[in-house]
Motif scaffolding. Structure first.
Motif, PDB file in Angstrom:
ATOM      1  N   ILE A   3    -111.182 -34.168  74.192  1.00 22.10           N
ATOM      2  CA  ILE A   3    -110.849 -32.782  73.840  1.00 22.10           C
ATOM      3  C   ILE A   3    -110.147 -32.793  72.495  1.00 22.10           C
ATOM      4  O   ILE A   3    -109.269 -33.622  72.242  1.00 22.10           O
ATOM      5  CB  ILE A   3    -109.930 -32.146  74.903  1.00 22.10           C
ATOM      6  CG1 ILE A   3    -110.653 -32.061  76.250  1.00 22.10           C
ATOM      7  CG2 ILE A   3    -109.452 -30.776  74.468  1.00 22.10           C
ATOM      8  CD1 ILE A   3    -109.792 -31.559  77.376  1.00 22.10           C
ATOM      9  N   ASN A   4    -110.537 -31.870  71.617  1.00 21.95           N
ATOM     10  CA  ASN A   4    -109.903 -31.754  70.313  1.00 21.95           C
ATOM     11  C   ASN A   4    -108.564 -31.037  70.468  1.00 21.95           C
ATOM     12  O   ASN A   4    -108.484 -29.980  71.096  1.00 21.95           O
ATOM     13  CB  ASN A   4    -110.811 -30.987  69.351  1.00 21.95           C
ATOM     14  CG  ASN A   4    -110.372 -31.156  67.917  1.00 21.95           C
ATOM     15  OD1 ASN A   4    -109.716 -32.128  67.567  1.00 21.95           O
ATOM     16  ND2 ASN A   4    -110.739 -30.206  67.081  1.00 21.95           N
ATOM     17  N   ARG A   5    -107.528 -31.613  69.928  1.00 24.58           N
ATOM     18  CA  ARG A   5    -106.189 -31.034  69.964  1.00 24.58           C
ATOM     19  C   ARG A   5    -105.656 -30.876  68.547  1.00 24.58           C
ATOM     20  O   ARG A   5    -105.892 -31.730  67.691  1.00 24.58           O
ATOM     21  CB  ARG A   5    -105.215 -31.942  70.715  1.00 24.58           C
ATOM     22  CG  ARG A   5    -105.596 -32.244  72.123  1.00 24.58           C
ATOM     23  CD  ARG A   5    -105.198 -31.131  73.029  1.00 24.58           C
ATOM     24  NE  ARG A   5    -105.505 -31.535  74.405  1.00 24.58           N
ATOM     25  CZ  ARG A   5    -105.766 -30.680  75.351  1.00 24.58           C
ATOM     26  NH1 ARG A   5    -105.758 -29.414  75.113  1.00 24.58           N
ATOM     27  NH2 ARG A   5    -106.041 -31.088  76.555  1.00 24.58           N
ATOM     28  N   ILE A   7    -102.079 -30.784  66.755  1.00 28.71           N
ATOM     29  CA  ILE A   7    -100.691 -31.139  67.061  1.00 28.71           C
ATOM     30  C   ILE A   7     -99.889 -31.020  65.777  1.00 28.71           C
ATOM     31  O   ILE A   7    -100.309 -31.496  64.722  1.00 28.71           O
ATOM     32  CB  ILE A   7    -100.597 -32.558  67.649  1.00 28.71           C
ATOM     33  CG1 ILE A   7    -101.525 -32.668  68.876  1.00 28.71           C
ATOM     34  CG2 ILE A   7     -99.157 -32.908  68.015  1.00 28.71           C
ATOM     35  CD1 ILE A   7    -101.682 -34.060  69.429  1.00 28.71           C
ATOM     36  N   VAL A  58    -106.665 -21.282  66.565  1.00 28.60           N
ATOM     37  CA  VAL A  58    -105.866 -21.360  67.798  1.00 28.60           C
ATOM     38  C   VAL A  58    -104.712 -20.364  67.824  1.00 28.60           C
ATOM     39  O   VAL A  58    -103.966 -20.303  68.784  1.00 28.60           O
ATOM     40  CB  VAL A  58    -105.315 -22.790  68.021  1.00 28.60           C
ATOM     41  CG1 VAL A  58    -106.451 -23.784  68.171  1.00 28.60           C
ATOM     42  CG2 VAL A  58    -104.344 -23.198  66.937  1.00 28.60           C
ATOM     43  N   ALA A  74    -105.442 -32.839  63.560  1.00 34.40           N
ATOM     44  CA  ALA A  74    -106.362 -32.549  64.650  1.00 34.40           C
ATOM     45  C   ALA A  74    -106.925 -33.894  65.100  1.00 34.40           C
ATOM     46  O   ALA A  74    -107.259 -34.740  64.271  1.00 34.40           O
ATOM     47  CB  ALA A  74    -107.471 -31.616  64.192  1.00 34.40           C
ATOM     48  N   TYR A  76    -109.289 -35.926  68.427  1.00 32.53           N
ATOM     49  CA  TYR A  76    -109.992 -35.935  69.705  1.00 32.53           C
ATOM     50  C   TYR A  76    -109.307 -36.952  70.598  1.00 32.53           C
ATOM     51  O   TYR A  76    -109.148 -38.114  70.224  1.00 32.53           O
ATOM     52  CB  TYR A  76    -111.466 -36.315  69.527  1.00 32.53           C
ATOM     53  CG  TYR A  76    -112.308 -35.158  69.075  1.00 32.53           C
ATOM     54  CD1 TYR A  76    -112.793 -34.231  69.981  1.00 32.53           C
ATOM     55  CD2 TYR A  76    -112.608 -34.999  67.726  1.00 32.53           C
ATOM     56  CE1 TYR A  76    -113.557 -33.161  69.564  1.00 32.53           C
ATOM     57  CE2 TYR A  76    -113.377 -33.931  67.304  1.00 32.53           C
ATOM     58  CZ  TYR A  76    -113.845 -33.016  68.227  1.00 32.53           C
ATOM     59  OH  TYR A  76    -114.599 -31.957  67.809  1.00 32.53           O
ATOM     60  N   PRO A  79    -109.494 -38.182  78.045  1.00 33.16           N
ATOM     61  CA  PRO A  79    -108.610 -37.824  79.145  1.00 33.16           C
ATOM     62  C   PRO A  79    -107.544 -38.901  79.347  1.00 33.16           C
ATOM     63  O   PRO A  79    -107.815 -40.097  79.194  1.00 33.16           O
ATOM     64  CB  PRO A  79    -109.547 -37.756  80.357  1.00 33.16           C
ATOM     65  CG  PRO A  79    -110.889 -37.465  79.767  1.00 33.16           C
ATOM     66  CD  PRO A  79    -110.902 -38.175  78.436  1.00 33.16           C
ATOM     67  N   TYR A  82    -100.448 -38.740  77.233  1.00 32.43           N
ATOM     68  CA  TYR A  82    -100.032 -39.084  75.874  1.00 32.43           C
ATOM     69  C   TYR A  82     -98.592 -38.630  75.662  1.00 32.43           C
ATOM     70  O   TYR A  82     -98.093 -37.757  76.366  1.00 32.43           O
ATOM     71  CB  TYR A  82    -100.919 -38.389  74.846  1.00 32.43           C
ATOM     72  CG  TYR A  82    -102.346 -38.854  74.907  1.00 32.43           C
ATOM     73  CD1 TYR A  82    -102.789 -39.898  74.113  1.00 32.43           C
ATOM     74  CD2 TYR A  82    -103.246 -38.258  75.784  1.00 32.43           C
ATOM     75  CE1 TYR A  82    -104.099 -40.339  74.177  1.00 32.43           C
ATOM     76  CE2 TYR A  82    -104.555 -38.694  75.864  1.00 32.43           C
ATOM     77  CZ  TYR A  82    -104.978 -39.731  75.060  1.00 32.43           C
ATOM     78  OH  TYR A  82    -106.266 -40.167  75.132  1.00 32.43           O
ATOM     79  N   VAL A 100     -98.618 -28.238  70.553  1.00 31.32           N
ATOM     80  CA  VAL A 100     -99.909 -28.806  70.908  1.00 31.32           C
ATOM     81  C   VAL A 100    -100.838 -27.644  71.265  1.00 31.32           C
ATOM     82  O   VAL A 100    -100.514 -26.820  72.102  1.00 31.32           O
ATOM     83  CB  VAL A 100     -99.799 -29.778  72.109  1.00 31.32           C
ATOM     84  CG1 VAL A 100    -101.173 -30.326  72.473  1.00 31.32           C
ATOM     85  CG2 VAL A 100     -98.824 -30.888  71.814  1.00 31.32           C
ATOM     86  N   TYR A 101    -101.993 -27.604  70.594  1.00 34.46           N
ATOM     87  CA  TYR A 101    -102.980 -26.555  70.813  1.00 34.46           C
ATOM     88  C   TYR A 101    -104.312 -27.177  71.194  1.00 34.46           C
ATOM     89  O   TYR A 101    -104.673 -28.223  70.670  1.00 34.46           O
ATOM     90  CB  TYR A 101    -103.194 -25.736  69.533  1.00 34.46           C
ATOM     91  CG  TYR A 101    -101.968 -25.024  69.017  1.00 34.46           C
ATOM     92  CD1 TYR A 101    -101.672 -23.737  69.428  1.00 34.46           C
ATOM     93  CD2 TYR A 101    -101.123 -25.646  68.101  1.00 34.46           C
ATOM     94  CE1 TYR A 101    -100.551 -23.073  68.951  1.00 34.46           C
ATOM     95  CE2 TYR A 101    -100.009 -24.990  67.614  1.00 34.46           C
ATOM     96  CZ  TYR A 101     -99.724 -23.706  68.032  1.00 34.46           C
ATOM     97  OH  TYR A 101     -98.616 -23.054  67.552  1.00 34.46           O
ATOM     98  N   GLU A 102    -105.033 -26.494  72.077  1.00 34.96           N
ATOM     99  CA  GLU A 102    -106.382 -26.944  72.432  1.00 34.96           C
ATOM    100  C   GLU A 102    -107.379 -26.098  71.690  1.00 34.96           C
ATOM    101  O   GLU A 102    -107.252 -24.910  71.584  1.00 34.96           O
ATOM    102  CB  GLU A 102    -106.615 -26.792  73.927  1.00 34.96           C
ATOM    103  CG  GLU A 102    -107.952 -27.280  74.374  1.00 34.96           C
ATOM    104  CD  GLU A 102    -108.150 -27.191  75.883  1.00 34.96           C
ATOM    105  OE1 GLU A 102    -109.295 -27.232  76.282  1.00 34.96           O
ATOM    106  OE2 GLU A 102    -107.175 -27.064  76.623  1.00 34.96           O
TER     107      GLU A 102
END
Length: 102
Positions: A3-5, A7, A58, A74, A76, A79, A82, A100-102
């Motif tokens: 998943i791309n985050r 931060i 976001v 940003a 990836y 799962p 962290y 932290v954003y998804e």
């Protein structure tokens, strides 16, 4: 699936918000809980167009380009668990917020 985050470490502008002694130049790092190796780090996000686009996507507030002492990236992430940490450049101390954003 990874998943791309997005931060970010926010410190320099927290003072007027009652943040106390803020971390003037945060260095941001993230690592898996089961490892001592960082998967991503950043010091001074530099106002890149890709990150500005991610902020808008976001709903994160803009960071001033002229005050590039924020840290952001940003990444990836597969799962897992962290931890993210904000450190002061040149061993400085203070308060920072990690977003932290998804």
């Amino acid at each position: 699936a990874p998943i791309n985050r997005l931060i970010r470490a926010i410190g320099p502008t927290l003072g007027p918000l009652g943040g106390g002694v803020t971390l003037a130049d945060p260095l941001l790092a993230i690592r898996p809980l089961v490892s001592d190796s960082f998967v991503a780090t950043n010091d001074n996000w530099s106002g890149t167009a890709a990150l500005k686009t991610a902020f808008a996507r976001v709903g994160a507030f803009n960071l001033a380009v002229v005050t590039s002492r924020y840290a952001a990236f940003a990444v990836y992430l597969p799962p897992g668990s962290y931890t993210a940490a904000a450190f002061g450049s040149n061993n400085t101390t203070g308060v920072a917020v990690i977003e932290v954003y998804e």
